[in-house]
Design a protein around this motif. Structure first.
Motif, PDB file in Angstrom:
ATOM      1  N   TYR A 156       0.719  -1.189   0.038  1.00 63.95           N
ATOM      2  CA  TYR A 156      -0.140   0.123   0.191  1.00 63.95           C
ATOM      3  C   TYR A 156       0.807   1.191  -0.129  1.00 63.95           C
ATOM      4  O   TYR A 156       1.760   1.377   0.679  1.00 63.95           O
ATOM      5  CB  TYR A 156      -0.926   0.188   1.381  1.00 63.95           C
TER       6      TYR A 156
ATOM      7  N   THR B 229     -13.497   0.964   0.353  1.00 65.71           N
ATOM      8  CA  THR B 229     -14.220  -0.344   0.733  1.00 65.71           C
ATOM      9  C   THR B 229     -14.494  -0.483   2.279  1.00 65.71           C
ATOM     10  O   THR B 229     -13.751  -0.114   3.355  1.00 65.71           O
ATOM     11  CB  THR B 229     -13.485  -1.684   0.414  1.00 65.71           C
TER      12      THR B 229
ATOM     13  N   GLY C 247     -10.323   2.401   3.910  1.00 57.15           N
ATOM     14  CA  GLY C 247     -11.167   0.947   4.736  1.00 57.15           C
ATOM     15  C   GLY C 247     -11.915   1.467   5.887  1.00 57.15           C
ATOM     16  O   GLY C 247     -11.662   2.828   6.371  1.00 57.15           O
TER      17      GLY C 247
ATOM     18  N   LYS D 127      -1.660  -1.362  -3.936  1.00 58.91           N
ATOM     19  CA  LYS D 127      -2.837  -0.422  -3.916  1.00 58.91           C
ATOM     20  C   LYS D 127      -2.173   0.950  -3.749  1.00 58.91           C
ATOM     21  O   LYS D 127      -1.512   1.121  -2.485  1.00 58.91           O
ATOM     22  CB  LYS D 127      -3.964  -0.690  -3.209  1.00 58.91           C
TER      23      LYS D 127
ATOM     24  N   SER E  59     -11.834   1.505  -7.344  1.00 56.50           N
ATOM     25  CA  SER E  59     -12.492   0.491  -7.327  1.00 56.50           C
ATOM     26  C   SER E  59     -13.324   0.865  -5.860  1.00 56.50           C
ATOM     27  O   SER E  59     -12.653   1.368  -4.954  1.00 56.50           O
ATOM     28  CB  SER E  59     -11.579  -0.555  -6.729  1.00 56.50           C
TER      29      SER E  59
ATOM     30  N   SER F 245      -5.876   3.352  -0.221  1.00 60.09           N
ATOM     31  CA  SER F 245      -6.900   2.526   0.080  1.00 60.09           C
ATOM     32  C   SER F 245      -7.407   2.902   1.399  1.00 60.09           C
ATOM     33  O   SER F 245      -6.805   3.228   2.277  1.00 60.09           O
ATOM     34  CB  SER F 245      -6.410   1.028   0.324  1.00 60.09           C
TER      35      SER F 245
ATOM     36  N   GLU G 130      -8.765   3.037  -3.732  1.00 53.49           N
ATOM     37  CA  GLU G 130      -9.838   1.900  -3.288  1.00 53.49           C
ATOM     38  C   GLU G 130     -10.525   2.522  -2.439  1.00 53.49           C
ATOM     39  O   GLU G 130     -10.126   3.224  -1.475  1.00 53.49           O
ATOM     40  CB  GLU G 130      -9.210   0.542  -2.975  1.00 53.49           C
TER      41      GLU G 130
ATOM     42  N   LEU H 292      -2.744   3.764   3.494  1.00 50.07           N
ATOM     43  CA  LEU H 292      -3.688   2.761   4.036  1.00 50.07           C
ATOM     44  C   LEU H 292      -4.491   3.743   5.111  1.00 50.07           C
ATOM     45  O   LEU H 292      -3.775   3.926   5.984  1.00 50.07           O
ATOM     46  CB  LEU H 292      -3.413   1.656   4.332  1.00 50.07           C
TER      47      LEU H 292
END
Length: 181
Positions: free
Chosen positions: A72, A130, A101, A96, A156, A99, A128, A75
């Motif tokens: 990453y 998610t 999360g 990634k 994504s 990212s 990303e 993150l």
């Protein structure tokens, strides 16, 4: 020597800035370059290189920084992380760039403005969002004035449960010619 399996970070910020520095960690162990452990944490004018470049577990600011990550680049798992005028590059086809999360009880937001994200081999996912691990929470990434190159997947967003995952992008440039079919 045997591979160290214990997670370790070059710098753990508990508020305050890390400026004009270099953080270099092993790319193959359980390493992170910089970990944000307080919302007042800031990295500025710094070079970072590790398996996870910056881990923002509570939010913070990244400005004018070069971040290299094997897994990453950045993150984030809680609160708001702001990235401005920076370069994020990855070393692995599964990597990634950015990212976002969620962690139990906390939504996550990343705001990236003027960020160049470059993958290798090509990289896995450039940006990303998610909520896979905390399905009732929202996660979002706002991308402005940014450049993405050499990733199999550019953006994504995946939502599980009742929360939402969202990526909003404006005035940014993506190269899909180098992506995997």
């Amino acid at each position: 020597p045997p591979l160290n399996v214990n997670p370790r970070y070059g710098v753990a910020l508990d508020g305050g800035p890390l400026e004009d520095s270099t953080v270099q960690m092993d790319l193959y162990g359980q390493t992170g370059g910089v970990s944000f452990q307080s919302p007042g944490s800031t990295v500025r004018d710094t070079g970072i290189n590790a398996r996870i470049g910056v881990y923002s577990s509570i939010g913070g600011t990244i400005d004018r920084t070069h971040i290299g990550g094997k897994l990453y680049g950045v993150l984030a798992a809680r609160n708001t992380t702001t990235i401005t005028s920076s370069l994020i590059y990855t070393y692995s086809p599964q990597a990634k760039g950015i990212s976002a999360g969620t962690s139990a009880g906390y939504p996550t937001t990343i705001v990236a403005d003027g960020v160049d994200i470059a993958g290798a081999d090509p990289g896995g996912i450039a940006v990303e969002a998610t909520n896979q691990y905390a399905t009732a929470l929202n996660v979002s990434v706002t991308l402005r004035n940014s450049l993405i190159r050499n990733f199999a997947t550019t953006l994504s967003a995946s939502s599980y449960g009742s929360g939402h995952a969202q990526i909003a992008s404006s005035y940014s440039d993506y190269d899909t010619l180098n992506a995997l079919p």
